[in-house]
Design a protein around this motif. Structure first.
Motif, mmCIF file in Angstrom:
data_model
loop_
_atom_site.group_PDB
_atom_site.id
_atom_site.type_symbol
_atom_site.label_atom_id
_atom_site.label_comp_id
_atom_site.label_asym_id
_atom_site.label_seq_id
_atom_site.Cartn_x
_atom_site.Cartn_y
_atom_site.Cartn_z
ATOM 1 N N HIS A 110 47.982 42.774 36.656
ATOM 2 C CA HIS A 110 47.830 41.961 37.700
ATOM 3 C C HIS A 110 47.323 40.616 37.079
ATOM 4 N N GLY A 111 46.990 39.287 38.006
ATOM 5 C CA GLY A 111 47.246 38.467 38.251
ATOM 6 C C GLY A 111 45.303 37.825 38.502
ATOM 7 N N GLN A 112 45.206 36.966 38.760
ATOM 8 C CA GLN A 112 43.962 36.514 39.653
ATOM 9 C C GLN A 112 43.575 37.368 40.587
ATOM 10 N N TRP A 113 42.652 37.473 41.401
ATOM 11 C CA TRP A 113 42.020 38.111 42.912
ATOM 12 C C TRP A 113 42.435 36.908 43.473
ATOM 13 N N CYS A 129 41.860 41.320 49.761
ATOM 14 C CA CYS A 129 41.989 40.313 48.624
ATOM 15 C C CYS A 129 43.460 40.707 48.179
ATOM 16 N N LYS A 130 44.148 39.919 47.097
ATOM 17 C CA LYS A 130 45.456 39.918 46.770
ATOM 18 C C LYS A 130 46.118 39.366 45.782
ATOM 19 N N THR A 131 46.753 39.323 45.014
ATOM 20 C CA THR A 131 47.355 38.734 43.556
ATOM 21 C C THR A 131 48.524 39.102 43.695
ATOM 22 N N SER A 185 51.637 40.223 40.808
ATOM 23 C CA SER A 185 51.247 41.121 39.805
ATOM 24 C C SER A 185 52.732 41.617 39.215
ATOM 25 N N LEU A 206 44.680 29.541 45.141
ATOM 26 C CA LEU A 206 44.540 30.110 44.290
ATOM 27 C C LEU A 206 44.216 28.494 43.388
#
Length: 317
Positions: A238-241, A249-251, A253, A296
């Motif tokens: 995963h990247g940053q949320w 929330c989402k990211t 990945s 982001l």
């Protein structure tokens, strides 16, 4: 064709042990039905509000009480759900010998799911109201909303609709949804609605993780974030949320073999201190990645600005 613009309020179990699990997993027992009836030009025909006395979740959940303002004393006064549904159905359809054609409009997908669960629980017609319009999809398309699941009050404010009543009252929210209909191009929205639904992304992987007690640590909980690649089964990185609310929330990945995926988490409150987190994984398009990275970037700019403002404030002391 008439439209029934409906909103529901429901109570929840006060603990996981008291949650009804058969014949359905009862996330919410309906305690209030509010609705507005309009014609096909969205001119007001009638309105209704019904208070419902719960059969299973008789103790008022403190979170729901704070949200709705409905007290334990009020909860004990009202019609049974079968009585309420019978009256509501007659109100929707009109003359039994020649029922009026109508379609439900709701804000979001949740209400009709809870409605179907309550109908099933009481052995009633769970298909009633299954043909409905989610006004969020029309609003999102016509306003280019940033969040797909924008709060009703936020949507009303964006269209300069006065918020002069208490939200989370079933009738008030139904009427607010009606006001939104009056602001939107419903002729266009209804004509294109099937396209909006078809455009909704289909998850490659979807499941739920139950009994989560701390949402603040949701993205650090291994049970929640250990998600397999929907193609090869290897763990996603995963990247940053990015949070759109305290519960969603989402990211972006990554799988070393199969590339990038969009991962979304959404928590639903089941009872006091108990949540279920829905996990969904989608193909990540170039637009998804670009949009995510832009959000982001904006978040980092806001944080930087807030930090600079804080430091300036300390320097003047």
């Amino acid at each position: 064709m008439n439209y029934i613009i409906m909103d529901l309020e429901w109570n929840q179990a006060v603990s996981p042990a008291r949650m009804i699990r058969t014949p359905v997993m009862l996330h919410g027992e309906i305690i209030q039905i509010g609705a507005v009836k309009t014609n096909d030009r969205f001119e007001l025909i009638n309105k209704i509000k019904i208070n419902v006395r719960p059969k299973y979740y008789k103790i008022m959940n403190s979170h729901v009480e704070k949200l709705t303002g409905i007290t334990q004393a009020q909860l004990a006064v009202g019609e049974t759900f079968p009585q309420a549904f019978k009256r509501f159905r007659v109100w929707c359809e009109g003359d039994e010998r020649s029922p009026e054609e109508f379609r439900f409009i709701t804000w979001g997908f949740d209400d009709l799911g809870v409605f179907a669960d309550n109908l099933t629980l009481h052995g009633l017609d769970a298909s009633f109201g299954s043909d409905y319009i989610n006004l969020q999809l029309i609003y999102n398309r016509q306003t280019n909303a940033e969040h797909l699941q924008c709060a009703l009050a936020t949507a009303a404010e964006s269209l300069e609709i006065p918020l002069d009543v208490q939200c989370h009252d079933a009738f008030n929210d139904a009427y607010l949804t009606y006001e939104l209909c009056r602001k939107l191009d419903m002729t266009l929205g209804l004509a294109e609605y099937s396209e909006y639904v078809a455009a909704l992304p289909t998850p490659l992987f979807k499941d739920a993780v139950q009994n989560i007690d701390d949402l603040k640590k949701m993205i650090y909980n291994r049970r929640v974030v250990s998600i397999p690649c929907p193609k090869c089964g290897e763990p996603l990185k995963h990247g940053q949320w990015l949070f759109s609310s305290g519960k969603s929330c989402k990211t972006i990945s990554r799988c070393d073999t199969d590339g990038d995926f969009l991962v979304k988490l959404k928590a639903a409150r089941i009872s006091e201190g108990n949540y279920t987190v829905m996990r969904s994984v989608y193909e990540a398009s170039e637009d998804d990645i670009s949009s995510f990275n832009e959000k982001l970037k904006k978040r980092e700019e806001r944080r930087k600005k807030a930090k600079e403002t804080s430091l300036q404030g300390e320097g003047t002391k």
